[in-house]
Structure formats: C-alpha cells, structure tokens
Scaffold this motif. Structure first.
Motif, PDB file in Angstrom:
ATOM      1  N   GLN A   1      68.751  44.046  60.570  1.00 55.03           N
ATOM      2  CA  GLN A   1      69.039  44.260  59.071  1.00 55.03           C
ATOM      3  C   GLN A   1      69.727  43.355  58.523  1.00 55.03           C
ATOM      4  O   GLN A   1      71.076  43.348  58.237  1.00 55.03           O
ATOM      5  N   SER A   2      69.060  42.128  58.072  1.00 53.63           N
ATOM      6  CA  SER A   2      69.660  41.140  57.618  1.00 53.63           C
ATOM      7  C   SER A   2      68.547  40.401  56.925  1.00 53.63           C
ATOM      8  O   SER A   2      67.410  40.618  56.717  1.00 53.63           O
ATOM      9  N   ASN A   3      68.984  39.277  56.205  1.00 49.65           N
ATOM     10  CA  ASN A   3      67.659  38.461  55.251  1.00 49.65           C
ATOM     11  C   ASN A   3      66.512  38.206  56.087  1.00 49.65           C
ATOM     12  O   ASN A   3      66.725  37.515  57.175  1.00 49.65           O
ATOM     13  N   PHE A   4      65.554  38.355  55.721  1.00 48.86           N
ATOM     14  CA  PHE A   4      64.299  38.140  56.116  1.00 48.86           C
ATOM     15  C   PHE A   4      63.972  38.801  57.480  1.00 48.86           C
ATOM     16  O   PHE A   4      62.895  38.587  58.228  1.00 48.86           O
ATOM     17  N   ALA A   5      64.776  39.930  57.841  1.00 49.95           N
ATOM     18  CA  ALA A   5      64.672  40.845  58.870  1.00 49.95           C
ATOM     19  C   ALA A   5      63.915  40.117  59.985  1.00 49.95           C
ATOM     20  O   ALA A   5      62.746  40.142  60.612  1.00 49.95           O
ATOM     21  N   PRO A   6      64.942  39.077  60.730  1.00 49.95           N
ATOM     22  CA  PRO A   6      64.480  38.281  61.926  1.00 49.95           C
ATOM     23  C   PRO A   6      64.100  39.368  63.066  1.00 49.95           C
ATOM     24  O   PRO A   6      64.901  40.140  63.299  1.00 49.95           O
ATOM     25  N   PRO A   7      63.205  39.052  63.942  1.00 49.54           N
ATOM     26  CA  PRO A   7      62.581  39.744  65.058  1.00 49.54           C
ATOM     27  C   PRO A   7      63.666  39.635  66.252  1.00 49.54           C
ATOM     28  O   PRO A   7      64.299  38.690  66.252  1.00 49.54           O
ATOM     29  N   VAL A   8      63.660  40.939  67.067  1.00 48.44           N
ATOM     30  CA  VAL A   8      64.549  40.942  67.953  1.00 48.44           C
ATOM     31  C   VAL A   8      63.908  41.557  69.250  1.00 48.44           C
ATOM     32  O   VAL A   8      63.297  42.626  69.016  1.00 48.44           O
ATOM     33  N   PHE A   9      63.811  40.764  70.328  1.00 52.28           N
ATOM     34  CA  PHE A   9      63.111  41.440  71.636  1.00 52.28           C
ATOM     35  C   PHE A   9      64.041  41.911  72.447  1.00 52.28           C
ATOM     36  O   PHE A   9      65.209  41.323  72.701  1.00 52.28           O
ATOM     37  N   ASP A  10      63.783  43.084  73.050  1.00 51.80           N
ATOM     38  CA  ASP A  10      64.463  43.823  74.274  1.00 51.80           C
ATOM     39  C   ASP A  10      65.793  44.150  73.667  1.00 51.80           C
ATOM     40  O   ASP A  10      66.766  44.183  74.706  1.00 51.80           O
ATOM     41  N   ASP A  11      66.257  44.228  72.623  1.00 47.12           N
ATOM     42  CA  ASP A  11      67.589  44.720  72.172  1.00 47.12           C
ATOM     43  C   ASP A  11      67.313  45.501  70.783  1.00 47.12           C
ATOM     44  O   ASP A  11      67.667  44.970  69.602  1.00 47.12           O
ATOM     45  N   PRO A  12      66.903  46.828  70.884  1.00 44.22           N
ATOM     46  CA  PRO A  12      66.491  47.690  69.613  1.00 44.22           C
ATOM     47  C   PRO A  12      67.630  47.684  68.582  1.00 44.22           C
ATOM     48  O   PRO A  12      68.659  48.171  69.074  1.00 44.22           O
ATOM     49  N   GLN A  13      67.078  47.314  67.405  1.00 38.77           N
ATOM     50  CA  GLN A  13      68.005  47.558  66.391  1.00 38.77           C
ATOM     51  C   GLN A  13      67.969  48.988  65.758  1.00 38.77           C
ATOM     52  O   GLN A  13      66.890  49.394  65.393  1.00 38.77           O
ATOM     53  N   GLN A  14      69.093  49.453  65.488  1.00 36.44           N
ATOM     54  CA  GLN A  14      69.191  50.954  64.519  1.00 36.44           C
ATOM     55  C   GLN A  14      68.917  50.756  63.257  1.00 36.44           C
ATOM     56  O   GLN A  14      70.069  50.790  62.445  1.00 36.44           O
ATOM     57  N   VAL A  15      67.789  50.652  63.040  1.00 32.93           N
ATOM     58  CA  VAL A  15      67.448  50.387  61.500  1.00 32.93           C
ATOM     59  C   VAL A  15      66.189  50.948  60.991  1.00 32.93           C
ATOM     60  O   VAL A  15      65.654  51.700  62.014  1.00 32.93           O
ATOM     61  N   SER A  16      65.765  50.813  59.780  1.00 28.39           N
ATOM     62  CA  SER A  16      64.745  51.795  59.382  1.00 28.39           C
ATOM     63  C   SER A  16      63.328  50.979  59.578  1.00 28.39           C
ATOM     64  O   SER A  16      62.228  51.688  59.399  1.00 28.39           O
ATOM     65  N   THR A  17      63.183  49.900  60.086  1.00 29.20           N
ATOM     66  CA  THR A  17      62.114  49.241  60.302  1.00 29.20           C
ATOM     67  C   THR A  17      61.165  49.668  61.796  1.00 29.20           C
ATOM     68  O   THR A  17      62.437  50.239  62.737  1.00 29.20           O
ATOM     69  N   PRO A  18      60.290  49.362  62.045  1.00 29.11           N
ATOM     70  CA  PRO A  18      59.724  50.210  63.175  1.00 29.11           C
ATOM     71  C   PRO A  18      60.047  49.550  64.662  1.00 29.11           C
ATOM     72  O   PRO A  18      60.473  48.332  64.778  1.00 29.11           O
ATOM     73  N   TRP A  19      60.209  50.255  65.497  1.00 28.05           N
ATOM     74  CA  TRP A  19      60.376  49.868  67.071  1.00 28.05           C
ATOM     75  C   TRP A  19      58.789  49.862  67.459  1.00 28.05           C
ATOM     76  O   TRP A  19      58.090  50.830  67.285  1.00 28.05           O
ATOM     77  N   ILE A  20      58.559  48.543  68.145  1.00 22.24           N
ATOM     78  CA  ILE A  20      57.426  48.302  68.724  1.00 22.24           C
ATOM     79  C   ILE A  20      57.609  48.262  70.226  1.00 22.24           C
ATOM     80  O   ILE A  20      58.184  47.406  70.848  1.00 22.24           O
ATOM     81  N   LEU A  21      57.118  49.440  71.073  1.00 20.79           N
ATOM     82  CA  LEU A  21      57.503  49.523  72.386  1.00 20.79           C
ATOM     83  C   LEU A  21      56.207  49.467  73.321  1.00 20.79           C
ATOM     84  O   LEU A  21      55.213  49.797  72.831  1.00 20.79           O
TER      85      LEU A  21
END
Length: 383
Positions: free
Chosen positions: A129-149
C-alpha cells in the motif's frame, strides 16, 4: 416369523423417521467452471475446490438454513447478515461472495470468505500500500489489491475484494488464513451495507489473472478497451517518469540545452533513426509545485543540478500549466515542435494552490467538475 421380522425392522427405522428435519444434514454447492463452493447447512462448514486446490472455512454462526436458487446459494452468514455465493458473470471460472447487513442496527463487519484451511506450500503475490504498489512475494500484504496464490506447478487462485475498495482489505497470512474483510478502522457498518469479494482460479497465473479480470469487468459492466482506442494503446511512447525515464527532472543542461530543446532534439534524432514513438508522457516536472506533501515538508529542490524554481519541486500542485522556464512559449507551441499526443501527469492539490479559492476541494482532491473542465486543452493535440 416374517411378521416378527417386519415389526423388528420397523422398530429400528421408526426413530429415524421421527427425527426433526433440522437434524438431517444437507450439503449444497454452486460452481463456475472447475471452481466449486459447497456448504453443509447443519454445521456451517464450507469448502472451495478447483480440483488442485482445497480451501475450507466455517460460518461465524455455525449451522445455517441454505437455499439454492438459479445456481446461487443464499444463507445467513451470522446474526443480522445474509450472504450469497454465485457464479461470476461471463463463465469466467470465478465465484462472487457477497454479504448484506439485514439487521436494524449497525454491526461489526464480518470477513467472507474466510478460509482457515489453506493448501500447504502456497506461494503468494500481493502489493504494498504505497506509491506504484510494488509487488511482494510470499509476504501477503493486508490491502485491497488481490492476492495471487499459486503452487510450484503454477496452479493459481486469485482472491480479492470486489467492492468498497477504499474500505476493503485482504486478511490473513496465506498459510493458516485467507480472508476478505474491511480495514481494522471500520468498527461497524450500517443497516443495508453490502460487500463483495471475488475468487477466480486457473491452471496457471496468467489464465487466473484473466479469469479474475474478466469477472471483475463483467460485475461492473465494463468491456476491454480496444487496442486502437487511443494513441497510448496504439503506439510505443516516451516516458519521462521516475521509473527509469531519462528526462525525469533531467535534461541535457551540460550541453547548454533547455528542457524543451532537449526533448525536441530527442524526437528529431528518434525519427531520423526510424524509432516510431507515438506519444510523449509528461511527468510532474513541467508545472509549478510546492515543497510540501499533504503532511510534511519534502525538501526544496528535486534535482539540485537544475535551476531552483518551483517546477523543480516535489510537493503539491500549485497550477496545472506549463512553467515558462520549461516551455517558454507554452504547451501548444511545444506540441507543434514534437507533433505527438501528450499523456500529462497531475497530482494532489497543494494547501496554497489558487485552485482552492476557485473550486470545491475535499482534502487534496477536487470534487468540482469545473476543475476538470478547466484543465482541458482548448485545442486538441493532433493524433
């Protein structure tokens, strides 16, 4: 002998026939393609399966009276909240989970779906949840964007909110819990409030993304834009943003060129080399800004090597018009020289912007249609 045997059998089955109807467990299911949701109305246990992945959860209130109508499952999620699980539109191998507050008083919002049985060894992709929504792998972010499992083999489930995007949030760690709820700051929701989540699956990540995107567009009655819709989609363009753009708060000042002359020369050389650039993205360097973001001072100069002027700042928007030091004869004159459409950046409105005296501003954003109309060019660029 036969008569006594008949009496014995009848005596064994009679107690079963006299059991109340609520004691008879029934399982209901709805599906979209290979994705199947089922629920046991006697226990409130529910599952989500697509053949390769299995998730499970339980209704907060336990047992629930389930009704199936036209392929949709309807049931009580908890006291005062009704829920529905239904196939997403357009046969997109996706399911829609929704709930509605039916009580007469506000309630604490539930999470749904809320899976506490999660396949082992899943990888996850989410976004900060920051500028440009950088991707994060294997550390799920609790935000409104989707989780890809996804599994090592690539089998993928996409889970996301599908409404109330400023309030909604993914919840859990993708190991022991995967859920869709609301931000922790939302303590209660009013009667009539509704919330929707979306789940899609596919044998690979790209196909799952497509299934999820198709379903989300269908929910909101949107169709994909044509690849010929505008120059931004039709052509390769020149970006001057902060993700590697050479002209991001930078130009050939060491050669004695101005911002405008640097860009004009770039396009001349590009055309001579046969490079088919079809548009120019103008980032935040071309208009006046302050030295403040919405909360604090962010420094006076963006690039100390360039002139100390208010276009060379990184705060809020003062006025959305070409700075005379960047484009001395204005944007229209610059456009005539490069002759490509522009994709022009804008940002939040500064606390000292004159727009605050002209238009209705909420926080840092205009909510006045006159503001948007005032920014439109009087002459459309040539495409």
């Amino acid at each position: 002998m036969k008569h006594r045997l008949g009496i014995l059998i009848a005596s064994l089955f009679l107690p079963l026939l006299l059991l109340p109807q609520t004691g008879m467990a029934a399982s209901y299911e709805t599906r979209s393609g290979s994705l199947v949701f089922s629920i046991d109305d006697a226990t409130g246990d529910y599952t989500l399966d697509d053949g390769a992945l299995h998730f499970g959860g339980r209704l907060p209130a336990g047992a629930s009276s389930v009704r199936k109508t036209a392929g949709e499952l309807h049931f009580q999620l908890m006291h005062g909240v009704d829920a529905t699980v239904a196939p997403a539109p357009k046969r997109s191998n996706a399911l829609v989970f929704s709930w509605k507050v039916v009580s007469a008083t506000p309630i604490a919002p539930p999470a749904f779906p809320d899976f506490n049985t999660v396949p082992a060894g899943l990888h996850s992709l989410s976004h900060q949840q920051s500028n440009f929504a950088p991707p994060v792998f294997d550390d799920p972010q609790q935000v409104s964007t989707p989780w890809i499992l996804f599994t090592e083999a690539g089998h993928t489930l996409v889970v996301s909110p599908a409404s109330d995007f400023f309030l909604a949030s993914m919840l859990g760690d993708a190991k022991t819990r995967v859920a869709v709820g609301l931000n922790a700051e939302v303590a209660t929701v009013p009667p009539g409030f509704t919330s929707t989540a979306l789940v899609a699956s596919a044998p690979d990540i790209l196909a799952a993304y497509r299934a999820w995107g198709n379903a989300l567009r269908a929910l909101y009655h949107r169709t994909p834009a044509s690849a010929e819709a505008d120059p931004i989609l039709r052509y390769i363009g020149v970006l001057t943003d902060n993700n590697g753009g050479h002209y991001y708060y930078n130009y050939e000042y060491a050669e004695g060129l101005s911002y405008e002359e640097s860009l004009v020369r770039f396009f001349q050389r590009s055309r001579e080399a046969g490079l088919p650039f079809g548009y120019l993205q103008l980032d935040s360097w071309w208009y006046s800004k302050s030295s403040w973001n919405p909360h604090e001072k962010v420094g006076r100069i963006k690039n100390p090597a360039l002139p100390d002027e208010d276009w060379n700042r990184y705060g809020g928007l003062l006025e959305w018009k070409a700075h005379p030091s960047v484009f001395p004869k204005g944007m229209a004159a610059f456009h005539e020289r490069v002759n490509v459409p522009f994709l022009a950046h804008n940002r939040f409105i500064d606390k000292d912007s004159p727009y605050r005296q002209r238009y209705e501003i909420s926080g840092v954003a205009a909510v006045d249609r006159r503001y948007g109309k005032s920014l439109r060019p009087t002459r459309q660029p040539t495409v």
